[in-house]
Design a protein around this motif. Structure first.
Motif, mmCIF file in Angstrom:
data_model
loop_
_atom_site.group_PDB
_atom_site.id
_atom_site.type_symbol
_atom_site.label_atom_id
_atom_site.label_comp_id
_atom_site.label_asym_id
_atom_site.label_seq_id
_atom_site.Cartn_x
_atom_site.Cartn_y
_atom_site.Cartn_z
ATOM 1 N N UNK A 32 -17.741 45.355 54.708
ATOM 2 C CA UNK A 32 -18.028 45.292 53.979
ATOM 3 C C UNK A 32 -19.457 44.436 52.945
ATOM 4 N N UNK A 33 -19.847 43.564 53.869
ATOM 5 C CA UNK A 33 -21.243 42.869 53.552
ATOM 6 C C UNK A 33 -21.878 43.477 55.011
ATOM 7 N N UNK A 34 -21.270 43.385 56.101
ATOM 8 C CA UNK A 34 -22.259 44.285 57.018
ATOM 9 C C UNK A 34 -23.550 45.216 56.691
ATOM 10 N N UNK A 58 -25.696 54.464 51.970
ATOM 11 C CA UNK A 58 -24.764 53.094 53.493
ATOM 12 C C UNK A 58 -23.220 53.406 52.554
ATOM 13 N N UNK A 59 -22.155 53.460 52.806
ATOM 14 C CA UNK A 59 -21.419 54.008 53.098
ATOM 15 C C UNK A 59 -19.874 53.268 52.992
ATOM 16 N N UNK A 74 -19.963 52.809 42.253
ATOM 17 C CA UNK A 74 -20.895 53.344 41.430
ATOM 18 C C UNK A 74 -21.054 52.027 40.209
ATOM 19 N N UNK A 75 -20.820 50.772 40.426
ATOM 20 C CA UNK A 75 -21.930 49.687 39.575
ATOM 21 C C UNK A 75 -22.964 49.868 40.557
ATOM 22 N N UNK A 76 -23.816 50.509 40.028
ATOM 23 C CA UNK A 76 -25.343 50.824 40.388
ATOM 24 C C UNK A 76 -26.231 51.307 40.081
ATOM 25 N N UNK A 130 -22.175 50.093 48.426
ATOM 26 C CA UNK A 130 -21.213 49.498 49.467
ATOM 27 C C UNK A 130 -20.885 48.189 49.173
ATOM 28 N N UNK A 131 -21.397 48.019 48.007
ATOM 29 C CA UNK A 131 -20.928 46.336 47.241
ATOM 30 C C UNK A 131 -19.718 47.118 45.634
#
Lengths: 401, 401
Positions: A27-29, A366-367, A383-385, A50-51
């Protein structure tokens, strides 16, 4: 100084720890790639889902409480040690909050304040680890469950959820429980699926575990991993598992509910009705001591106590959730109904994650592929974006379908 | 629900963790007794020297920094996750601070921010644990060294200090180091003795370990446990061990230097000159991940970065130290010269700790016996207390001698 010879190169340092530390975090990548791309093509042209970081701010009351604590209390009281289990203030506040909301009879003696959900889980898993023990998790699952369980010395057993609704597959659970089973980890609302385990699912699980416990002559606990407890939509009520199954240990964090994931604050609640509740609580304390826990951060303990009844304002997440879910479904994507947390779990069009993730990546969409969560053929969208990013990303979702 | 039968009572939960959690903490017990006595006879009549809690407030700059961070930054940035190793801001501030003060060439990549010294030590010990490894500590020692070492899977080996000056007994150390030795833990300024290891002691230790490392063909590390680094008196300089011995890993905490023990913030500094520095650093990261470390508390990370050059105002401790040491010595007590930390380590009059501690306790003078630190016949007096209490306690010290 003399140069040191290096004959023992293979065991000069802890290989397991090195492996954990050097291992790429999938995920971090994705996130790091997004940052690099943003520098190249502009942040407005990168669509990073991603996050799982809260995007709504902490309630203003939290920062106000911090200021007030600093203004009115002595430094020693604000920044000094609390007892290992946490200060009485927060432990009592948590117990009273549970009693008010869920009709419990908890006291501070049932609440151990931790540095977030991760060490809470590790302490609970360790507390229940005995010789030859096994701990069951339901896939999809949070990827640290495995190293925590194996590190504690239990065998990690994975049971698939009931697809496609992501409730618990009770037949699979029935087959997995044996005389070595000490606990089943449940995570609801779920990361990554966004599903809330229903009251019915939990009641049937409770009956199953009660029967098995009677058969094997020892309690089997539910470890309820609940960092997303307060994040539920459409009026869905997240059942409080200790009210359904007495042998429950809740691992909670304020990371998402108060939007302070960096502050490392959460708790273990050993239900006052659980078998050996006092002994398990002591084992949680001992497991915490063994991992260098002295106390949870003291200023934040007090600030959280002052905000104990704050509920998150979920409107921004809910708008995102509806927009993303409705539009993707309209386009033809298949997706389980997201009732909680802040993730959408989408079936990968064509079924091949690596192909689809690459295709999206070429468009800077980015998924995260579902494999690290223990299931294949899904994509996790946090969806915390910003809503704006979602709106622009939807065009790409349509094009690449 | 059916009542659960209890045939497996002996292994229903983790006995090791339970033992650690239920074990009485000898220091905490003295403190709790003091609180109960204070309620009975009045706090002014209880003389509690049991704890090692800073009694000077955190620098005002720290609280000012917290206010400023809250006032000027977004909630997401203040309270959000940092990377596991810590935010760049604090890691860089630490590296630059070490470079300025000790002429190092550290970068942020050598600094791992932890939730205080305890998890820093545990991570460093774990990182160096390999099959059949041994880790040496010098008695008197901080009592968590043993469970951390044994929990990580290394054998814990204890070597006596050179009494009565409490430097390192090099003959004993020489005899204890073997092919399995991975590290020697040094704690200077020392808890409980208050002694600062001299440059000469450290140079001779470095020679010894360098020779042994050459003999056994692998590096032997020094783990420098330094929560009391900034607490030294009489102009005594605390040597910086990485400048004397390259294979050094420093475990630091701001608990004492900034008087914020409850906030849980410290670091591991893997010397850039250490053998396998990068791999050891990754192993520290992995060992931290394995104990549920996500990041150190984020707001405090930023606040500490803003105060990176703050040094504690030691005047209050120094006045207490001189008063207590000179007067007790005058009375006839024997005591090693306390050059650092905030402890006095006094030879027990008559030599029998339990007799003397009981005698003092009857007068509400509360002292900690040295046995939990691995040596007999001493008393630890924490002088991080009020001068007024010391003055009144001295009368009792005179009477019970």
């Amino acid at each position: 100084m003399k140069k040191i010879s290096r004959e023992r190169t293979t065991d000069m340092f802890n290989q397991t720890a090195y492996g954990l530390g050097a291992a790429p975090n999938p995920i971090r990548e994705v996130f790091e790639y997004g940052r690099r791309q943003a520098a190249l093509v502009g942040p407005e042209n990168v669509f990073d889902f991603s996050l799982g970081n809260p995007s709504i701010p902490a309630p203003e009351q939290l920062n106000q409480s911090i200021r007030q604590i600093l203004d009115t209390q002595s430094s020693i009281r604000v920044h000094g040690y609390t007892s290992g289990a946490g200060g009485d203030l927060l432990r009592t506040a948590v117990a009273e909050n549970l009693n008010r909301r869920f009709d419990r009879h908890a006291g501070p003696e049932n609440v151990f304040i931790t540095c977030g959900a991760a060490p809470a889980l590790l302490a609970a898993i360790t507390a229940l680890t005995v010789p030859d023990s096994e701990i069951i998790a339901i896939a999809p699952y949070f990827m640290e469950y495995r190293p925590f369980t194996e590190g504690a010395g239990s065998r990690f057993v994975l049971v698939s959820a009931d697809l496609p609704n992501f409730q618990i597959n009770l037949d699979a659970l029935d087959a997995a429980v044996n005389e070595h089973t000490q606990a089943v980890i449940l995570n609801s609302p779920n990361n990554p699926s966004g599903v809330v385990l229903s009251e019915e699912t939990l009641r049937r699980t409770a009956v199953l575990l009660t029967d098995k416990a009677a058969k094997y002559g020892h309690p089997i606990y539910i470890l309820a991993d609940e960092p997303y407890r307060e994040l539920a939509y459409d009026g869905v009520k997240v059942p409080f598992i200790p009210n359904i199954y007495p042998n429950t240990i809740v691992c909670y964090s304020w990371s998402k509910s108060l939007s302070l994931p960096g502050e490392r604050i959460g708790y273990v609640y050993v239900s006052e009705e659980a078998a050996d509740a006092k002994e398990v609580f002591s084992a949680v304390a001992g497991a915490s001591r063994a991992i260098g826990h002295i106390c949870a951060p003291s200023l934040i303990q007090q600030a959280v106590a002052a905000c104990i009844d704050c509920m998150p304002d979920l409107e921004a997440y809910d708008i995102n959730r509806k927009l993303l879910w409705h539009t993707l479904t309209e386009y033809g994507y298949e997706c389980v109904k997201p009732e909680g947390a802040f993730y959408l779990f989408v079936r990968t069009p064509g079924g091949n994650n690596s192909v689809f993730v690459e295709k999206a990546k070429k468009r800077n969409l980015l998924l995260v592929a579902s494999e690290p969560f223990g299931v294949e053929g899904y994509l996790r969208l946090g969806y915390c974006v910003s809503k704006d990013m979602i709106e622009r990303a939807l065009l790409i979702f349509r094009e690449i379908l």
